[in-house]
Design a protein around this motif. Structure first.
Motif, PDB file in Angstrom:
ATOM      1  N   ARG B  23     -10.903 -40.011 -58.338  1.00 42.70           N
ATOM      2  CA  ARG B  23     -10.189 -40.920 -57.449  1.00 42.70           C
ATOM      3  C   ARG B  23     -11.201 -41.833 -56.774  1.00 42.70           C
ATOM      4  NH1 ARG B  23      -6.367 -39.278 -59.506  1.00 42.70           N
ATOM      5  NH2 ARG B  23      -4.368 -38.557 -58.716  1.00 42.70           N
ATOM      6  N   SER B  24     -10.775 -43.053 -56.494  1.00 44.15           N
ATOM      7  CA  SER B  24     -11.607 -44.000 -55.746  1.00 44.15           C
ATOM      8  C   SER B  24     -12.937 -44.276 -56.432  1.00 44.15           C
ATOM      9  CB  SER B  24     -11.873 -43.503 -54.316  1.00 44.15           C
ATOM     10  OG  SER B  24     -10.666 -43.132 -53.702  1.00 44.15           O
ATOM     11  N   ARG B  45      -5.415 -47.997 -61.900  1.00 47.35           N
ATOM     12  CA  ARG B  45      -4.270 -47.426 -61.182  1.00 47.35           C
ATOM     13  C   ARG B  45      -3.638 -48.458 -60.269  1.00 47.35           C
ATOM     14  NH1 ARG B  45      -3.775 -42.008 -60.468  1.00 47.35           N
ATOM     15  NH2 ARG B  45      -2.996 -42.206 -58.366  1.00 47.35           N
ATOM     16  N   VAL B  46      -4.413 -49.420 -59.822  1.00 47.56           N
ATOM     17  CA  VAL B  46      -3.888 -50.414 -58.885  1.00 47.56           C
ATOM     18  C   VAL B  46      -3.811 -51.801 -59.521  1.00 47.56           C
ATOM     19  CG1 VAL B  46      -4.541 -49.151 -56.797  1.00 47.56           C
ATOM     20  CG2 VAL B  46      -6.187 -50.692 -57.866  1.00 47.56           C
ATOM     21  N   LEU B  48      -1.430 -53.518 -60.699  1.00 43.18           N
ATOM     22  CA  LEU B  48      -0.347 -54.385 -60.208  1.00 43.18           C
ATOM     23  C   LEU B  48      -0.766 -55.127 -58.947  1.00 43.18           C
ATOM     24  CD1 LEU B  48       2.939 -52.259 -60.428  1.00 43.18           C
ATOM     25  CD2 LEU B  48       2.470 -54.432 -61.559  1.00 43.18           C
ATOM     26  N   TYR B  49      -1.611 -54.508 -58.168  1.00 39.98           N
ATOM     27  CA  TYR B  49      -1.933 -55.040 -56.847  1.00 39.98           C
ATOM     28  C   TYR B  49      -3.300 -55.723 -56.799  1.00 39.98           C
ATOM     29  CZ  TYR B  49       1.543 -51.386 -56.251  1.00 39.98           C
ATOM     30  OH  TYR B  49       2.635 -50.585 -56.411  1.00 39.98           O
ATOM     31  N   TYR B  50      -4.245 -55.204 -57.579  1.00 41.97           N
ATOM     32  CA  TYR B  50      -5.613 -55.704 -57.479  1.00 41.97           C
ATOM     33  C   TYR B  50      -6.221 -56.029 -58.848  1.00 41.97           C
ATOM     34  CZ  TYR B  50      -5.674 -54.472 -52.535  1.00 41.97           C
ATOM     35  OH  TYR B  50      -5.412 -54.399 -51.185  1.00 41.97           O
ATOM     36  N   ALA B  53      -8.040 -59.287 -58.810  1.00 34.68           N
ATOM     37  CA  ALA B  53      -9.227 -59.228 -57.946  1.00 34.68           C
ATOM     38  C   ALA B  53     -10.366 -58.479 -58.646  1.00 34.68           C
ATOM     39  CB  ALA B  53      -8.876 -58.539 -56.628  1.00 34.68           C
ATOM     40  N   ILE B  54     -10.033 -57.400 -59.345  1.00 29.64           N
ATOM     41  CA  ILE B  54     -11.061 -56.617 -60.045  1.00 29.64           C
ATOM     42  C   ILE B  54     -11.683 -57.482 -61.135  1.00 29.64           C
ATOM     43  CG2 ILE B  54     -11.470 -54.607 -61.537  1.00 29.64           C
ATOM     44  CD1 ILE B  54      -9.126 -53.220 -60.040  1.00 29.64           C
ATOM     45  N   GLY B  78      -8.657 -46.672 -58.573  1.00 34.80           N
ATOM     46  CA  GLY B  78      -8.462 -47.095 -57.191  1.00 34.80           C
ATOM     47  C   GLY B  78      -9.748 -47.212 -56.393  1.00 34.80           C
ATOM     48  N   LEU B  80     -12.800 -48.900 -54.314  1.00 31.62           N
ATOM     49  CA  LEU B  80     -12.932 -50.032 -53.411  1.00 31.62           C
ATOM     50  C   LEU B  80     -13.979 -50.989 -53.971  1.00 31.62           C
ATOM     51  CD1 LEU B  80     -12.794 -48.250 -49.931  1.00 31.62           C
ATOM     52  CD2 LEU B  80     -10.973 -49.454 -51.148  1.00 31.62           C
ATOM     53  N   PRO B  81     -13.960 -52.246 -53.493  1.00 34.06           N
ATOM     54  CA  PRO B  81     -14.884 -53.244 -54.056  1.00 34.06           C
ATOM     55  C   PRO B  81     -16.360 -52.831 -54.038  1.00 34.06           C
ATOM     56  CG  PRO B  81     -13.192 -54.329 -52.748  1.00 34.06           C
ATOM     57  CD  PRO B  81     -12.976 -52.856 -52.580  1.00 34.06           C
TER      58      PRO B  81
END
Lengths: 527, 410
Positions: B23-24, B45-46, B48-50, B53-54, B78, B80-81
């Motif tokens: 995770r993460s 996993r994200v 749809l949302y990021y 951005a990734i 998931g 973080l940047p």
């Protein structure tokens, strides 16, 4: 397909259907604006002349009982979730219906669990038309994908009682799984090899359903003492080898989270309760079996000892943590909604101060009051919270059904409602501009607690004043949101959701608070 | 010819972690190419949302490394940047690209006094981004991003980038930003990466001589001079062997950057060939020796860690004994240890009260121009006054004094 009337805008600005199939719906109008009219629904009057004088209502199996009840196409059949993920009765009943060749049933569970996933096959083959109740995992995915023929309806535990007593949902046949019962139909959950504690989720069904079947794997001679469901409301009793898997009905033990973030959040909530002066002799609280809620109970217990205060009652989801409070004399009573672990089951069976309650006493909004509004503090969870403190517990941010409502909506009426949430999950911020599905209006959410600080609803000036001297990190919700977005690399993009309704969310008074829509792409999230 | 400023041909490489339990964090695979530009494939996993951005972040990082062609496969759980940045850097550098500049710290520390409060320092493995994100929330006086024992030898390079991007992007609040580098000489290479993003203190493991400290100090001097502005970077040598303990005095005095000495008890007891016991009798002499050497050189003595995270009572007992021996703090391996350690290293209310009375008497004597300080009928010796002044100052820094006054008024 899912017939519904024109979409109208409710008091929260959400679009909801004006009717579902042929049933007219009332859009949510605000807290305590809508008032019910008319009388309670009642089943047909029965006569003792039609029931065996010796009290023996046994039939050989479920199919025989369903046939005796006259189950036929299009009827509503209800089951209950007190056996949780170990339930063997709901599926057995629906499968018996399939064998009988019955079609288009409405399944009306008090909640569904992963073990109920095979109901998707019963929907595929036409046995079940649709579900009104919680839908998670594969059932949620099935509904969200638009594969269910009828519109889903999600209600709180209190809302389910309200819908039954108001005649909004007329149950034709209720099938009640009972860990112990007698041939007359008196039944209890507190004893037997499949003991689960309370079975009062089935109480409304026993009172209002046209026909009632009790299914047990522990038949005792009359009388079953004490009973939770009264045999005088029961038509038939079926003895089976097993009603479920005891290991999945009750967890051997519940454990407090080890996550430092969750512990931190839990401790901050407990300190807040203390610093705000809510922790005092005779107070009350409700905490479920979730990670943060259990840890909260642990911290609160220390503070109660330190301050030498005693609660008048606590509500749960009972676990050994609540039982410890009772045994240590830190609370006078446990008012138990459902029982989660072995310690809870033993306590409810043996300690008269550990009292099973029902959705009627605890939650029903269309009654002469209920317990939920008398609770000083309720600690709940959420999947999303927005800047108006509106919260979502039913869908994920991609719009897909994720959780049932449970008692969540009902508990919002406590004097201090705390939503304990992580500030982000994976990379996804939990505090958003607008929640995907409003399950509860922000006016009733008093506190949002995250590991990064506590946000108090500005409407609760009294609480803000009471906490003025506290050294807790009390911060505006906007500030926490901005901090998390900076960490996550900006606000998330909002995924596209269709405008094709698949389910509605009912408020505690039976009005429609929001709509769940069909989701097109498969979600990257596991169920 | 494929690219990358003077680093020759690139080869394929990967970095990061993937799998059901991850995770993460993320996994990056890089395949070099000679044509076709940069292709980035994101499985997240994200998504749809990021997802976008990734994609943008990864592509910009590849260009920052001077690479114009190649394919990157991102499997993201998931992250973080800051973690995405670190994993992509690790993959590209492993592929043969020359390291690209990190940029400046977003939350640079204020100047840190040499004798700052160091009751607790929370160890965070340098290989797990999930544990880093909220490390600053638990109230520890210091956060140690660890490149040494908690990092697998094959992951040292990747952890270096992760520690660096975490120091650059995360806000550790009031906590002192610490890094435990690897044992020398590898630790010197760690410095080249992490010093750019302003750690406040470096822990040097397994120190046995003053020379080792001087080496680190000299490298810090050079890097800090490059950075142009004035930064304090303190050193905390860890003594983990019999030889290290014997050399404690010269190690403490090896550089003006040495702010504290600490001891590693697992290695020390292993070196002696004795068992580590809850009472710690086997290391009592070494710990006393370390306290004395540290005080003689004007720096702090900081104790080891308490290994049983379930036994908070044992931790508190250990901490109280440590304080009595002259230590000013100890390490924490779980956030739940932090408040316990702070409690253990706090002076007792009775001690504070007595010290306040002594200070009051001292101030009254000074105001009256008297050389002799008296409390009631007793004369107070100058060292007692000194100790009381130090204790009051320390209690004030711990926030204990204000509380007392409030209580007194309430």
């Amino acid at each position: 397909m899912r017939e519904h009337g024109a979409m109208v805008v409710n008091a929260l600005g959400r679009r909801v259907p004006s009717s579902i199939a042929d049933r007219e719906q009332v859009p949510y109008r605000g807290i305590d604006v809508h008032r019910p009219e008319g009388r309670r629904w009642g089943p047909t009057v029965a006569s003792a002349a039609d029931y065996p004088a010796d009290g023996d209502k046994r039939l050989p199996d479920l199919r025989a009982a369903l046939e005796a009840c006259g189950l036929r196409d299009g009827m509503t059949i209800s089951t209950h979730h007190h056996l949780r993920n170990g339930d063997g009765v709901a599926l057995a009943a629906l499968e018996a219906a399939r064998e009988m060749g019955v079609r288009d049933l409405m399944w009306f569970p008090s909640a569904s669990f992963p073990c109920h996933a095979p109901v998707t096959e019963l929907m595929d083959d036409g046995t079940v038309h649709h579900i009104e109740g919680s839908m998670n995992g594969p059932l949620g995915a099935y509904c969200s994908a638009g594969r269910m023929r009828g519109m889903g309806v999600l209600r709180s535990h209190g809302g389910r009682w309200q819908a039954i007593q108001d005649g909004e949902v007329k149950i034709d046949v209720a099938v009640i799984a009972a860990p112990t019962a007698d041939p007359f139909g008196n039944a209890t959950g507190s004893r037997g090899p499949s003991a689960c504690g309370s079975i009062n989720f089935a109480l409304a069904d026993s009172l209002y359903a046209e026909k009632v079947i009790v299914v047990t794997d522990n038949l005792v001679p009359f009388p079953c003492i004490p009973w939770q469901v009264q045999g005088n409301n029961v038509d038939y009793v079926v003895e089976v080898e097993s009603i479920g898997d005891p290991a999945k009905i009750i967890s051997g033990t519940t454990r407090i989270t080890r996550s430092p973030d969750r512990l931190r959040t839990a401790e901050m909530i407990a300190r807040m309760i203390r610093d705000a002066g809510i922790l005092r002799d005779g107070f009350s609280f409700q905490a479920g079996a979730g990670g943060i809620a259990l840890a909260f109970v642990g911290f609160l217990k220390e503070m109660m000892r330190e301050a030498k205060v005693r609660a008048r009652f606590v509500r749960g989801g009972s676990t050994r943590y609540l039982v410890d409070l009772l045994q240590e004399g830190l609370t006078d009573y446990i008012l138990d909604g459902q029982t989660f672990d072995l310690a809870g089951v033993e306590s409810i069976a043996g300690d008269p101060r550990h009292v099973p309650t029902s959705p009627f006493t605890s939650y029903n909004h269309h009654g002469k009051g209920n317990f939920a509004s008398m609770v000083d503090v309720a600690v709940l969870g959420a999947t999303e919270v927005d800047l108006n403190f509106n919260a979502n517990v039913v869908t994920h941010s991609d719009g897909r059904l994720l959780h049932g409502i449970g008692g969540w909506q009902n508990c919002l009426f406590s004097r201090c409602t705390v939503l304990a949430v992580p500030s982000f999950r994976d990379r996804l911020p939990v505090i958003v501009d607008e929640v995907t599905t409003i399950t509860g209006p922000g006016e009733l959410v008093d506190v949002v607690a995250t590991e990064r600080g506590i946000a108090i609803n500005p409407r609760r000036e009294d609480l803000l004043d009471a906490l003025a001297g506290s050294d807790l990190p009390i911060r505006p919700l906007e500030e926490i949101k901005a901090e998390v977005e900076a960490l996550c690399g900006g606000a998330p993009e909002r995924p596209a959701i269709t405008d094709d309704p698949v389910a509605v969310i009912k408020w505690v008074d039976g009005t429609v608070i929001d709509t769940v829509y069909r989701v097109e792409s498969s979600s990257p999230f596991g169920s | 010819m494929n690219q990358a400023r003077g680093s020759g041909a690139l080869h394929s490489a990967q970095a990061g972690r993937r799998g059901e339990k991850v995770r993460s964090d993320l996994h990056v695979t890089f395949e070099p190419a000679t044509t076709g530009g940069i292709e980035v494939v994101v499985d997240s996993r994200v998504a749809l949302y990021y997802g976008r951005a990734i994609h943008e972040q990864v592509e910009a990082l590849v260009r920052l490394h001077g690479i114009e062609h190649g394919r990157l496969q991102i499997t993201d759980a998931g992250a973080l940047p800051f973690a995405i940045d670190a994993r992509v850097r690790a993959a590209l550098v492993r592929a043969g690209a020359r390291p690209a500049p990190l940029g400046r710290a977003r939350h640079p520390p204020d100047r840190v006094p040499k004798d700052r409060l160091r009751r607790s320092r929370l160890y965070i493995p340098g290989s797990d981004p999930k544990l880093m994100t909220n490390a600053g929330l638990y109230g520890a006086d210091g956060i140690i991003l660890d490149l040494e024992d908690s990092v697998h030898p094959d992951e040292k390079d990747a952890a270096r980038w992760l520690v660096a991007t975490a120091l650059r992007d995360l806000d550790f609040g009031a906590a002192e930003r610490m890094v435990r580098i690897n044992q020398l000489p590898a630790g010197l290479d760690d410095l080249d990466v992490v010093l750019a993003v302003r750690p406040s203190l470096l822990l040097i493991p397994k120190v046995e001589s003053a020379e080792q400290v001087r080496e680190v100090s000299a490298r810090v001097d050079a890097c800090v001079a490059d950075q142009g502005d004035e930064v304090d970077v303190w050193l905390m040598p860890i003594l983990e062997s019999a030889r290290g303990i014997e050399a404690a005095s010269e190690i403490a005095a090896a550089s003006s950057r040495v702010a504290a000495l600490t001891i590693g008890l697992e290695d020390y007891t292993a070196d002696l060939g004795v068992a580590k016991t809850p009472g710690g009798e086997e290391s009592a002499w070494a710990r006393s020796r370390l306290v004395n050497a540290a005080r003689a050189a004007g720096c702090q003595a900081i104790d080891s860690v308490y290994g049983d995270i379930a036994d908070l009572e044992g931790l508190e007992r250990w901490g109280r004994r440590s304080r009595a021996m002259g230590f000013e703090g100890m390490g924490c391996i779980h956030p739940s240890q932090v408040p316990v350690v702070h409690r253990a290293f706090a002076p007792e209310p009775r001690e504070i009260e007595r010290a306040l009375r002594v200070v009051e008497a001292f101030e009254a004597a000074r105001a009256a121009g008297r050389a002799v300080v008296a409390l009631g009928s007793k004369m107070i010796d100058p060292p007692v006054v000194d100790r009381a002044l130090a204790l009051v100052a320390r209690a004030r820094r711990m926030g204990l004094l204000e509380d007392q006054r409030e209580d007194g008024q309430g």
